[in-house]
Enzyme design. Sequence first.
Site, PDB file in Angstrom:
ATOM      1  N   ARG A 166      -0.717  -4.337  -6.225  1.00 33.65           N
ATOM      2  CA  ARG A 166      -0.643  -5.108  -4.978  1.00 33.65           C
ATOM      3  C   ARG A 166      -0.894  -4.254  -3.739  1.00 33.65           C
ATOM      4  O   ARG A 166      -0.317  -4.481  -2.679  1.00 33.65           O
ATOM      5  CB  ARG A 166       0.711  -5.818  -4.847  1.00 33.65           C
ATOM      6  N   SER A 249       4.448 -15.669  -4.393  1.00 30.61           N
ATOM      7  CA  SER A 249       5.538 -14.754  -4.739  1.00 30.61           C
ATOM      8  C   SER A 249       5.932 -13.955  -3.500  1.00 30.61           C
ATOM      9  O   SER A 249       5.116 -13.212  -2.956  1.00 30.61           O
ATOM     10  CB  SER A 249       5.106 -13.808  -5.853  1.00 30.61           C
ATOM     11  N   GLU A 344       6.063  -9.209  -0.332  1.00 32.64           N
ATOM     12  CA  GLU A 344       4.617  -9.168  -0.529  1.00 32.64           C
ATOM     13  C   GLU A 344       3.851  -9.713   0.672  1.00 32.64           C
ATOM     14  O   GLU A 344       2.857  -9.120   1.075  1.00 32.64           O
ATOM     15  CB  GLU A 344       4.232  -9.927  -1.800  1.00 32.64           C
TER      16      GLU A 344
END
Length: 352
Positions: A166, A249, A344
């Site tokens: 990520r 998420s 995130e």
Amino acid sequence: MSDRLADHTTLRLGGPARTWVRATSEEELVAAVSEADAAGEPVLVVGGGSNLVVADEGFAGTVVEVATRGVSADVGDSDDPTCGGALVTVAAGETWDDLVARAVERGWVGVEALSGIPGSVGATPVQNVGAYGQEVAQTIASVRVWDRKLRGIRTFAAADCGFGYRTSRFKVDRYDANGGRHLVLSVTFQLRQGSLSAPVAYGELAAALGVETGQRAPLAEVRSAVLALRAGKGMVLDPADHDTWSAGSFFTNPVVPADVVPEGAPAWPAEGGLVKTSAAWLIEHAGFGKGHGLDRDPAPVALSTKHTLALTNRGTATAADLLALAREVRDGVEATYGIALVNEPVLVGCSL
């Protein structure tokens, strides 16, 4: 056109921008960002708005909406389509899932498990978007950017993109507090040609397809299975379903030493001898189940009733409401397990 960020983000949160520019060409995109940079004006670049939490006060600067379009493909001439390849260059403003649908239709292999992810193509290398065993880093050949510091166009080969879990150099290299140094203009993907998917690497997806992990399946079946799995978790956008009013998420899966992982928690090998564990497991076992927050009055925000990793706007939320819930979950997990969850989505004008 609305200048409220709430009308341009999947969370439907965020106040107004001082200035809004919609760039429909690469030239307009570079000019808008460059002019604001030259004037010392804060800049926020917005694509699909699926990974943003913007403060209720809005953004005291220029928001540049990336609305560029264009997909071109250089397809191999192999008589055997399973041996050929497609080099596909896509403008940053194209919708990601539209590209995946096109890839599946045309037999371009390698992004089918990334079906249903909201947002724009230009955002995918920044976060190294991934799901169900695939990451865009596996198929990206190069990323073309406007370097806001050097004031010129550069092209980074995949090996120079700094891809990790990520993350990427496009996320890490900052120009200022509001944005990255590299403005993505287009992304080129190297995709195999064929009728079968890449090896299915995620157990849940393999089970849904009725295959063993590592086996392949028809592209269209993989896309359908992923969309069904995502819909079951509230991860496919639906204006009528508040469980999808989210940024996906909200926390990344922690990467920690093996001895830190709680007994019974999932664990997968990661780089440097570390392991990756499940943020969703930690959240649920720390006492934050699906729908946490809905029992409150009022209940403007809650964890999704379908997936504990999604923090959702139930229709009347403010960004402050959402951040309060995020802090509650983050602090509760750390108090229970000593593991600090990391958000995130990008936070603009606000923080945890």
